[in-house]
Design a protein around this motif. Structure first.
Motif, mmCIF file in Angstrom:
data_model
loop_
_atom_site.group_PDB
_atom_site.id
_atom_site.type_symbol
_atom_site.label_atom_id
_atom_site.label_comp_id
_atom_site.label_asym_id
_atom_site.label_seq_id
_atom_site.Cartn_x
_atom_site.Cartn_y
_atom_site.Cartn_z
ATOM 1 N N TYR A 7 0.720 -1.386 0.100
ATOM 2 C CA TYR A 7 -0.004 -0.053 0.053
ATOM 3 C C TYR A 7 0.758 1.185 0.046
ATOM 4 C CZ TYR A 7 -3.415 3.407 1.732
ATOM 5 O OH TYR A 7 -4.205 4.544 2.114
ATOM 6 N N THR A 8 1.909 1.438 0.857
ATOM 7 C CA THR A 8 2.586 2.549 0.927
ATOM 8 C C THR A 8 3.657 2.627 -0.167
ATOM 9 O OG1 THR A 8 2.323 2.441 3.521
ATOM 10 C CG2 THR A 8 4.095 3.893 2.551
ATOM 11 N N GLY A 9 4.166 1.429 -0.528
ATOM 12 C CA GLY A 9 5.438 1.410 -1.647
ATOM 13 C C GLY A 9 4.736 1.807 -2.728
ATOM 14 N N ALA A 10 3.502 1.356 -2.991
ATOM 15 C CA ALA A 10 2.758 1.818 -4.715
ATOM 16 C C ALA A 10 2.797 3.291 -4.307
ATOM 17 C CB ALA A 10 1.460 1.351 -4.698
ATOM 18 N N ALA A 11 2.350 3.784 -3.440
ATOM 19 C CA ALA A 11 2.239 5.302 -3.250
ATOM 20 C C ALA A 11 3.483 6.103 -3.406
ATOM 21 C CB ALA A 11 1.730 5.786 -1.885
ATOM 22 N N LEU A 12 4.621 5.560 -2.562
ATOM 23 C CA LEU A 12 5.808 6.095 -2.925
ATOM 24 C C LEU A 12 6.573 5.977 -4.282
ATOM 25 C CD1 LEU A 12 7.367 5.099 0.552
ATOM 26 C CD2 LEU A 12 6.741 7.393 -0.338
ATOM 27 N N SER A 13 6.376 4.803 -4.859
ATOM 28 C CA SER A 13 6.723 4.679 -6.357
ATOM 29 C C SER A 13 6.063 5.592 -7.239
ATOM 30 C CB SER A 13 6.330 3.207 -6.715
ATOM 31 O OG SER A 13 7.270 2.281 -6.174
ATOM 32 N N ALA A 14 4.812 5.808 -7.177
ATOM 33 C CA ALA A 14 4.202 6.893 -7.811
ATOM 34 C C ALA A 14 4.605 8.193 -7.691
ATOM 35 C CB ALA A 14 2.547 6.735 -7.795
ATOM 36 N N ASP A 15 4.948 8.547 -6.417
ATOM 37 C CA ASP A 15 5.413 9.807 -6.047
ATOM 38 C C ASP A 15 6.973 10.114 -6.753
ATOM 39 O OD1 ASP A 15 3.275 10.288 -4.741
ATOM 40 O OD2 ASP A 15 4.324 10.038 -2.657
ATOM 41 N N LEU A 16 7.635 8.901 -6.672
ATOM 42 C CA LEU A 16 9.198 9.247 -7.342
ATOM 43 C C LEU A 16 9.158 9.384 -8.986
ATOM 44 C CD1 LEU A 16 12.061 9.374 -6.383
ATOM 45 C CD2 LEU A 16 11.901 6.838 -6.735
ATOM 46 N N ALA A 17 8.159 8.529 -9.481
ATOM 47 C CA ALA A 17 7.804 8.474 -10.951
ATOM 48 C C ALA A 17 7.351 9.860 -11.483
ATOM 49 C CB ALA A 17 6.971 7.565 -11.284
ATOM 50 N N TRP A 18 6.437 10.577 -10.785
ATOM 51 C CA TRP A 18 5.927 11.862 -10.922
ATOM 52 C C TRP A 18 7.271 12.890 -10.895
ATOM 53 C CZ3 TRP A 18 1.990 13.037 -13.462
ATOM 54 C CH2 TRP A 18 0.737 12.483 -13.530
ATOM 55 N N LEU A 19 8.051 12.680 -9.746
ATOM 56 C CA LEU A 19 8.976 13.542 -9.504
ATOM 57 C C LEU A 19 10.143 13.748 -10.546
ATOM 58 C CD1 LEU A 19 10.522 15.738 -7.585
ATOM 59 C CD2 LEU A 19 11.372 13.727 -6.386
ATOM 60 N N LEU A 20 10.610 12.428 -10.852
ATOM 61 C CA LEU A 20 11.755 12.225 -11.792
ATOM 62 C C LEU A 20 11.113 12.471 -13.235
ATOM 63 C CD1 LEU A 20 13.463 9.194 -10.308
ATOM 64 C CD2 LEU A 20 13.942 11.557 -10.024
ATOM 65 N N GLY A 21 9.947 11.776 -13.719
ATOM 66 C CA GLY A 21 9.536 12.066 -15.061
ATOM 67 C C GLY A 21 8.812 13.013 -15.538
ATOM 68 N N ALA A 22 7.933 13.567 -14.524
ATOM 69 C CA ALA A 22 6.915 14.708 -14.735
ATOM 70 C C ALA A 22 7.207 15.941 -14.251
ATOM 71 C CB ALA A 22 5.288 14.180 -14.733
ATOM 72 N N GLY A 23 7.569 15.973 -12.978
ATOM 73 C CA GLY A 23 7.453 17.325 -12.279
ATOM 74 C C GLY A 23 8.228 18.469 -12.934
ATOM 75 N N PHE A 24 9.427 18.052 -13.437
ATOM 76 C CA PHE A 24 10.432 18.846 -13.983
ATOM 77 C C PHE A 24 10.393 19.109 -15.581
ATOM 78 C CE2 PHE A 24 12.162 18.060 -9.805
ATOM 79 C CZ PHE A 24 12.449 19.295 -9.212
ATOM 80 N N ALA A 25 9.543 18.401 -16.137
ATOM 81 C CA ALA A 25 9.464 18.175 -17.586
ATOM 82 C C ALA A 25 9.287 19.739 -18.378
ATOM 83 C CB ALA A 25 8.553 17.084 -17.974
ATOM 84 N N PRO A 26 8.330 20.229 -17.950
ATOM 85 C CA PRO A 26 7.820 21.546 -18.758
ATOM 86 C C PRO A 26 9.233 22.485 -18.497
ATOM 87 C CG PRO A 26 6.232 20.763 -17.411
ATOM 88 C CD PRO A 26 6.979 19.952 -17.040
ATOM 89 N N LEU A 27 9.530 22.559 -17.346
ATOM 90 C CA LEU A 27 10.928 23.314 -17.094
ATOM 91 C C LEU A 27 12.048 22.967 -17.810
ATOM 92 C CD1 LEU A 27 12.384 25.853 -15.474
ATOM 93 C CD2 LEU A 27 12.511 23.955 -13.594
ATOM 94 N N VAL A 28 12.468 21.958 -17.694
ATOM 95 C CA VAL A 28 13.598 21.231 -18.418
ATOM 96 C C VAL A 28 13.454 21.531 -19.884
ATOM 97 C CG1 VAL A 28 15.110 19.419 -19.017
ATOM 98 C CG2 VAL A 28 14.450 19.857 -16.426
ATOM 99 N N ALA A 29 12.310 20.871 -20.564
ATOM 100 C CA ALA A 29 12.115 20.946 -21.943
ATOM 101 C C ALA A 29 12.184 22.111 -22.487
ATOM 102 C CB ALA A 29 11.069 20.003 -22.081
ATOM 103 N N LEU A 30 11.371 22.994 -21.932
ATOM 104 C CA LEU A 30 11.591 24.532 -22.296
ATOM 105 C C LEU A 30 12.709 25.191 -22.406
ATOM 106 C CD1 LEU A 30 9.776 26.770 -23.656
ATOM 107 C CD2 LEU A 30 8.950 27.447 -21.353
ATOM 108 N N GLY A 31 13.354 25.038 -21.183
ATOM 109 C CA GLY A 31 14.479 25.790 -20.955
ATOM 110 C C GLY A 31 15.695 25.343 -21.902
ATOM 111 N N LEU A 32 15.952 23.793 -21.954
ATOM 112 C CA LEU A 32 16.657 23.445 -22.801
ATOM 113 C C LEU A 32 16.579 23.579 -24.287
ATOM 114 C CD1 LEU A 32 17.885 20.129 -20.941
ATOM 115 C CD2 LEU A 32 18.993 22.422 -20.968
ATOM 116 N N SER A 33 15.039 23.638 -24.701
ATOM 117 C CA SER A 33 14.823 23.783 -25.919
ATOM 118 C C SER A 33 14.952 25.154 -26.403
ATOM 119 C CB SER A 33 13.397 23.312 -26.255
ATOM 120 O OG SER A 33 13.306 22.020 -26.034
ATOM 121 N N ALA A 34 14.785 25.888 -25.514
ATOM 122 C CA ALA A 34 15.251 27.757 -26.015
ATOM 123 C C ALA A 34 16.430 27.892 -26.117
ATOM 124 C CB ALA A 34 14.293 28.451 -25.010
#
Length: 444
Positions: free
Chosen positions: A385-412
């Protein structure tokens, strides 16, 4: 005792009359009711986050960073956007402690109230011209509140639905919670598209953009009652107890099965890397480097989200025939291949932009539909129960959380090839995690 859902005829989806307790009582909850609760709950959460993400492009650069160039203001807004994903694991840890002490209903009420009030509070945000740095401090605090609330909103409903399903239909039932993403995006983008097209630019920037944040609070209230009806029911609680879907200390999970948390996060990284590169990032890129009207972009994205919802449903059918992990690996390969044509599509004008948006939404639906909990079977029952929640949190953080910032900044700075590298890295991480997981299973 729970009556297996396999007793229902194949192909009936969520219309099974199976309850979560053997004897019929007023508290019996069918898989269909759980599905509705999952979709409503997830849609409300995604709506909150998409409203903020769209505002990061259309509103916050001018409202909070008028002294900066548009690109710099958008990057600052995206930096604030990422704070919720940093706060989310903290919210998970705090909420697990609250649930152990005061119960699931109390935890969920606090979490959704925090999420809804933080979102609604943004509707009252002053401009930089009126409040200076106080306005920026306020949005930072409210965004962190959103992240803490999202972390606390984990209710175990998707896990219960998937684990209660017969093995041959687990992919179908697992995709249900993921439908909340396109539903939430359609509502958020549709509302912004209507306001943006109906009001003058001055009216939209003065007060029009605030309405979606008010709506978010109302949606959260509806979602709260829909989910509380399930989580406080006796049959639901008994089934969760039966499956050992109960909170444990985050510290214990990381100490004993931290490797599984990381593996679960990386297994879903291709999907999460694509998530905001299909929704938030292209809106910012097209707004700054294309002549295409914002209203038209939002309309194409709404069509894409509808296609994504269909792709999510199809992923459930497909996963039950080829296997969830095989589908996730195949989609990681396709996302990796798609990354190579991304610069060409986003640089090819309106037709290329539209093709990128529609294709990315379809790929997102097929991959994201099975991205939740694909390798959570690695966790021992006590920690699932707790492990599934933490895995999702980490996936959001590493995969999605900084995606707009990194993609726009580096692309520009370096060109759209940076988006390709971001997507490709997510695909590689997913393939490596699935391979490692298979090797671990073979050794066992």
């Amino acid at each position: 005792m729970y009556t297996p859902a396999s007793t229902a005829p194949s192909g009936h989806g969520f219309e099974s009359s199976v309850s979560l307790s053997g004897a019929h009582t007023d508290e019996d909850v069918t898989p269909g009711e759980i599905a509705v609760g999952v979709i409503i709950g997830r849609a409300s959460e995604y709506f909150d986050f998409f409203v903020f993400g769209i505002a990061c492009v259309l509103v916050f650069p001018g409202l909070l960073f008028p002294q900066m160039a548009r690109l710099d203001g958008t990057l600052m807004a995206f930096a604030i956007f990422s704070l919720a994903f940093v706060a989310r694991p903290v919210g998970t840890a705090l909420s697990m402690a609250i649930q152990r002490r005061w119960g699931r209903g109390t935890k969920l009420t606090i979490a959704l109230f925090l999420l809804g009030s933080s979102t609604a509070g943004m509707a009252f945000l002053p401009s930089y011209a009126d409040a200076g740095l106080t306005a920026i401090a306020a949005i930072v605090i409210l965004r962190i509140g959103q992240g803490l609330g999202m972390g606390g909103s984990w209710d175990g409903l998707p896990s219960l639905l998937a684990m209660s399903a017969p093995k041959e239909r687990r992919g179908w039932f697992s995709m249900v919670g993921q439908l909340g993403a396109p539903v939430g995006f359609i509502l958020a983008a549709g509302l912004f598209a209507y306001l943006h097209s109906s009001l003058t630019p001055a009216e939209f920037l003065s007060y029009g953009w605030r309405y979606p944040f008010f709506v978010a609070f109302a949606i959260n209230v509806v979602a709260l009652f829909a989910r509380l009806r399930l989580v406080v029911g006796q049959s639901y609680a008994e089934r969760l107890q039966e499956l050992e879907l109960q909170p444990v200390s985050v510290r214990h999970v990381l100490r004993d099965e931290g490797g599984n948390v990381v593996l679960g996060a990386f297994a879903a990284l291709a999907s999460f890397a694509l998530f905001h590169l299909a929704t938030v990032f292209p809106l910012s890129w097209i707004a700054m480097y294309s002549e295409q009207a914002i209203g038209d972009v939002l309309q194409i994205q709404i069509i894409g989200a509808i296609l994504a919802a269909g792709a999510i449903v199809f992923s459930g059918w497909l996963a039950d025939r080829i296997g969830r992990r095989n589908l996730l690996g195949t989609m990681a390969l396709l996302i990796g291949l798609f990354s190579f044509v991304t610069p060409w599509l986003l640089g090819a004008g309106e037709v290329g932009n539209n093709l990128f948006l529609l294709t990315s939404f379809v790929l997102l639906g097929l991959s994201y539909g099975q991205a939740s909990g694909t390798v959570t079977s690695n966790f021992s029952p006590k920690y699932r129960y707790t492990g599934a929640a933490l895995s999702a949190d980490l996936a959001w953080l590493l995969g999605a959380g900084f995606a707009p910032l990194v993609a726009l900044g580096l692309s520009a700075k370096f060109g759209l090839g940076a988006v390709s590298l971001y997507l490709l890295s997510g695909a590689i991480c997913t393939l490596l995690a699935l391979r490692i997981n298979r090797l671990i299973e073979q050794k066992e």
